[in-house]
Design an enzyme around this catalytic site. Structure first.
Site, PDB file in Angstrom:
ATOM      1  N   ALA A 125       0.843  -1.199   0.000  1.00  0.00           N
ATOM      2  CA  ALA A 125       0.000   0.000   0.000  1.00  0.00           C
ATOM      3  C   ALA A 125       0.875   1.244   0.000  1.00  0.00           C
ATOM      4  CB  ALA A 125      -0.926   0.002   1.218  1.00  0.00           C
ATOM      5  N   ASP A 126       0.302   2.328  -0.467  1.00  0.00           N
ATOM      6  CA  ASP A 126       0.963   3.630  -0.436  1.00  0.00           C
ATOM      7  C   ASP A 126      -0.111   4.689  -0.247  1.00  0.00           C
ATOM      8  OD1 ASP A 126       3.328   5.305  -0.691  1.00  0.00           O
ATOM      9  OD2 ASP A 126       2.435   6.003  -2.574  1.00  0.00           O
ATOM     10  N   THR A 127       0.209   5.734   0.504  1.00  0.00           N
ATOM     11  CA  THR A 127      -0.758   6.787   0.810  1.00  0.00           C
ATOM     12  C   THR A 127      -0.135   8.152   0.575  1.00  0.00           C
ATOM     13  OG1 THR A 127      -1.807   5.374   2.478  1.00  0.00           O
ATOM     14  CG2 THR A 127      -2.253   7.737   2.638  1.00  0.00           C
TER      15      THR A 127
END
Length: 193
Positions: free
Chosen positions: A70-72
């Site tokens: 994941a990346d935010t």
């Protein structure tokens, strides 16, 4: 036999979120160079690409697994707001966010090995910060909490006191949209429930 579930992440928040729902998983640091702010690419493309890089890197070593990455990013006025470089930068970021709306985008990638079947998705949430004072900003930054977080705040900690309201998935803002992750895992025959 069920495949091992691996979280390709260094994020304590993602590790906590996945752990809180009670599934067995292994954490593996992906050690990839994440793409940051780019005038040529949208936040959606950037978070999806970074999440995908993480699962692909970990897949090099784990050949019988379900790998989650994941990346935010935080976006204000079309600009990606990354992690603060130092306390001064954190203060600058929080002043920009004050009394305004911004968006939080999280990209999620799930890969099944050895098949290398991959699914990706992006979740967007909207956050309204309250009209906090300069003194509140300084006290918050002094806690050290904002220093490793995109947008210089953590909604799951003291940073919650800076937020007026949210629209969308709370867990997306923390960094791992669990409902969307579960729907991706369902397509591989797995469930977080």
């Amino acid at each position: 036999m069920r495949k091992e579930i691996i979280l390709a992440s260094n994020s304590p928040r993602r590790i906590y979120l996945l752990g809180q729902i009670g599934i067995d998983f292994k954490v593996v640091s992906p050690n990839v160079e994440e793409e940051g702010n780019s005038e040529r690419r949208s936040p959606v493309d950037i978070v999806k690409s970074n999440a995908l890089k993480k699962v692909q890197k970990v897949a090099e070593e784990y050949r019988n697994a379900i790998i989650i990455g994941a990346d935010t990013v935080v976006v204000l006025d079309g600009e990606i707001i990354g992690k603060p470089k130092d306390e001064r930068d954190a203060i600058r970021i929080l002043k920009r966010l004050r009394d305004r709306y911004h968006f939080v985008f999280s990209g999620v990638a799930v890969m099944e090995t050895p098949e290398e079947k991959v699914l990706t998705s992006v979740v967007r949430s909207k956050v309204k910060m309250r009209d906090y004072s300069d003194e509140e900003i300084e006290r918050y930054v002094a806690t050290g909490e904002p220093m490793d977080k995109a947008g210089a705040y953590g909604i799951q900690g003291k940073g919650a006191l800076l937020v007026e309201k949210i629209e969308g998935d709370y867990y997306n803002i923390v960094g791992l949209p669990l409902v969307r992750l579960n729907s991706l895992l369902n397509r591989f025959g797995y469930s977080l429930l």
